[in-house]
Design a protein around this motif. Structure first.
Motif, PDB file in Angstrom:
ATOM      1  N   GLY A 130     -27.920  95.422  42.096  1.00  0.00           N
ATOM      2  CA  GLY A 130     -29.015  96.386  42.121  1.00  0.00           C
ATOM      3  C   GLY A 130     -30.039  96.190  41.047  1.00  0.00           C
ATOM      4  N   GLY A 131     -30.238  94.961  40.641  1.00  0.00           N
ATOM      5  CA  GLY A 131     -31.298  94.718  39.668  1.00  0.00           C
ATOM      6  C   GLY A 131     -30.914  95.016  38.241  1.00  0.00           C
ATOM      7  N   GLY A 132     -29.623  95.391  37.961  1.00  0.00           N
ATOM      8  CA  GLY A 132     -29.206  95.678  36.601  1.00  0.00           C
ATOM      9  C   GLY A 132     -28.905  94.403  35.847  1.00  0.00           C
ATOM     10  N   VAL A 133     -28.420  94.521  34.592  1.00  0.00           N
ATOM     11  CA  VAL A 133     -28.097  93.379  33.751  1.00  0.00           C
ATOM     12  C   VAL A 133     -26.604  93.373  33.489  1.00  0.00           C
ATOM     13  N   ALA A 134     -25.903  92.248  33.792  1.00  0.00           N
ATOM     14  CA  ALA A 134     -24.467  92.126  33.561  1.00  0.00           C
ATOM     15  C   ALA A 134     -24.211  90.988  32.592  1.00  0.00           C
ATOM     16  N   SER A 135     -23.138  91.078  31.787  1.00  0.00           N
ATOM     17  CA  SER A 135     -22.809  90.013  30.841  1.00  0.00           C
ATOM     18  C   SER A 135     -21.348  89.637  31.004  1.00  0.00           C
ATOM     19  N   ALA A 136     -21.034  88.327  30.774  1.00  0.00           N
ATOM     20  CA  ALA A 136     -19.660  87.847  30.870  1.00  0.00           C
ATOM     21  C   ALA A 136     -18.878  88.277  29.637  1.00  0.00           C
ATOM     22  N   THR A 137     -17.556  88.532  29.778  1.00  0.00           N
ATOM     23  CA  THR A 137     -16.702  88.925  28.664  1.00  0.00           C
ATOM     24  C   THR A 137     -16.339  87.698  27.853  1.00  0.00           C
ATOM     25  N   PRO A 138     -16.598  87.679  26.520  1.00  0.00           N
ATOM     26  CA  PRO A 138     -16.276  86.495  25.716  1.00  0.00           C
ATOM     27  C   PRO A 138     -14.772  86.308  25.567  1.00  0.00           C
ATOM     28  N   THR A 139     -14.333  85.059  25.393  1.00  0.00           N
ATOM     29  CA  THR A 139     -12.920  84.760  25.168  1.00  0.00           C
ATOM     30  C   THR A 139     -12.541  85.185  23.761  1.00  0.00           C
ATOM     31  N   PRO A 140     -11.480  86.004  23.589  1.00  0.00           N
ATOM     32  CA  PRO A 140     -11.123  86.468  22.249  1.00  0.00           C
ATOM     33  C   PRO A 140     -10.586  85.336  21.395  1.00  0.00           C
ATOM     34  N   ALA A 141     -10.792  85.445  20.065  1.00  0.00           N
ATOM     35  CA  ALA A 141     -10.281  84.442  19.136  1.00  0.00           C
ATOM     36  C   ALA A 141      -8.772  84.541  19.044  1.00  0.00           C
ATOM     37  N   VAL A 142      -8.107  83.407  18.777  1.00  0.00           N
ATOM     38  CA  VAL A 142      -6.657  83.398  18.642  1.00  0.00           C
ATOM     39  C   VAL A 142      -6.298  83.919  17.249  1.00  0.00           C
ATOM     40  N   VAL A 143      -5.460  84.955  17.182  1.00  0.00           N
ATOM     41  CA  VAL A 143      -5.037  85.549  15.924  1.00  0.00           C
ATOM     42  C   VAL A 143      -3.517  85.525  15.869  1.00  0.00           C
ATOM     43  N   VAL A 144      -2.959  85.027  14.772  1.00  0.00           N
ATOM     44  CA  VAL A 144      -1.513  84.993  14.624  1.00  0.00           C
ATOM     45  C   VAL A 144      -1.023  86.372  14.227  1.00  0.00           C
ATOM     46  N   ALA A 145      -0.136  86.935  15.024  1.00  0.00           N
ATOM     47  CA  ALA A 145       0.365  88.273  14.752  1.00  0.00           C
ATOM     48  C   ALA A 145       1.086  88.294  13.409  1.00  0.00           C
ATOM     49  N   GLY A 146       0.735  89.284  12.573  1.00  0.00           N
ATOM     50  CA  GLY A 146       1.397  89.430  11.290  1.00  0.00           C
ATOM     51  C   GLY A 146       0.945  88.440  10.230  1.00  0.00           C
ATOM     52  N   GLY A 147      -0.094  87.673  10.464  1.00  0.00           N
ATOM     53  CA  GLY A 147      -0.573  86.719   9.485  1.00  0.00           C
ATOM     54  C   GLY A 147      -0.128  85.314   9.811  1.00  0.00           C
ATOM     55  N   LEU A 148      -0.401  84.370   8.892  1.00  0.00           N
ATOM     56  CA  LEU A 148      -0.099  82.959   9.112  1.00  0.00           C
ATOM     57  C   LEU A 148       1.393  82.721   8.917  1.00  0.00           C
ATOM     58  N   ALA A 149       2.064  82.239   9.940  1.00  0.00           N
ATOM     59  CA  ALA A 149       3.511  82.003   9.884  1.00  0.00           C
ATOM     60  C   ALA A 149       3.783  80.563   9.465  1.00  0.00           C
ATOM     61  N   VAL A 150       4.664  80.385   8.458  1.00  0.00           N
ATOM     62  CA  VAL A 150       5.048  79.066   7.978  1.00  0.00           C
ATOM     63  C   VAL A 150       6.566  79.029   7.831  1.00  0.00           C
TER      64      VAL A 150
END
Length: 259
Positions: free
Chosen positions: A69-89
């Protein structure tokens, strides 16, 4: 003059408006709201569209979205990868009992980098292999993007093999000491990686009932007798690893004096 019937005056003709001064008959435009057709809108002159946008019926689609209907739509960006609880080593801490490379490398997410806070104690390779350099403690900093963590590393070299040798021909395991005998001992002590362990000393343990004063032994492995020996004696010479080291099956040399 012939007059037309009233019905003729009511034909399906729209009434006109008499406009002076020529008294012209002007028919009005269709009333707003009537049915008509239009054309698709055009981009504003001089405007530009973002890469990947498409103009449809006056609307704009961004990044592969859909315009309705003539409106403006945008694609959803891919979320960044985040390690749960911080960096695991893994492992979270590292204790080494030998100099040289550790048997297990530090494991972290792909793309992580490793750096030693004190390379004089331990170094670390790009793939997470920690190498012990000296006794002590330090930390390895592991980073990935905006995240980082520290892995404590402790190095305490321990002796695992010991070899005690003499300068006498054939390197005998039992030596009869007499006045004038020259005996030089050498100890080779290594850790689990075959690296030499420093700080090894020598000790003479006399047999029960015999005196230790007949034999002089320094930390360099030099063996001397009192001249002349005052009594007969026997005992064992051993190499001793530094304090705090794990015990090893110590090599030893038996000595007899005046027997």
């Amino acid at each position: 003059m012939r007059i037309l019937p009233l019905l003729a005056a009511t034909l399906l003709l729209p009434a006109c408006i008499i406009v002076p001064p020529q008294n012209a008959c002007v028919f009005p435009s269709p009333v707003p709201g009537g049915v008509g057709t239009g054309t698709a809108g055009s981009p504003v002159p001089g405007a530009s569209a973002a890469p990947g946008t498409t103009t449809v019926g006056g609307g704009t689609t961004v990044g592969g979205g859909t315009t309705v209907g003539g409106g403006v739509a945008s694609a959803t960006p891919t979320p960044a990868v985040v390690v749960a609880g911080g960096l695991a080593v893994t492992p979270a801490t590292l204790n080494l009992n030998a100099f040289g490379p550790a048997g297990t490398a530090l494991q972290a997410q792909a793309g992580a980098t490793f750096a030693s806070d004190n390379p004089a104690i331990a170094t670390v390779s790009a793939d997470g292999v920690v190498t012990g350099v000296a006794n002590g403690s330090t930390t390895i900093t592991v980073s990935a993007g905006t995240q980082s963590t520290k892995v404590p590393v402790t190095i305490q070299q321990q002796a695992t093999t010991l070899r005690l040798a003499t300068t006498l021909p054939g390197d005998p395991r039992t030596v009869a000491l007499v006045a004038g005998t020259v005996l030089k001992l050498a100890a080779t002590v290594t850790d689990a990686n075959g690296r030499p362990v420093a700080g090894v000393t020598f000790r003479y343990d006399p047999d029960a009932g015999t005196s230790s004063s007949v034999l002089l032994l320094d930390n360099l492995g030099n063996v001397q007798l009192q001249a002349p020996p005052l009594t007969k004696a026997s005992g064992t010479i051993r190499a001793v690893t530094p304090a705090g080291q794990a015990s090893v099956d110590a090599d030893s040399i038996r000595v007899t004096i005046g027997l």
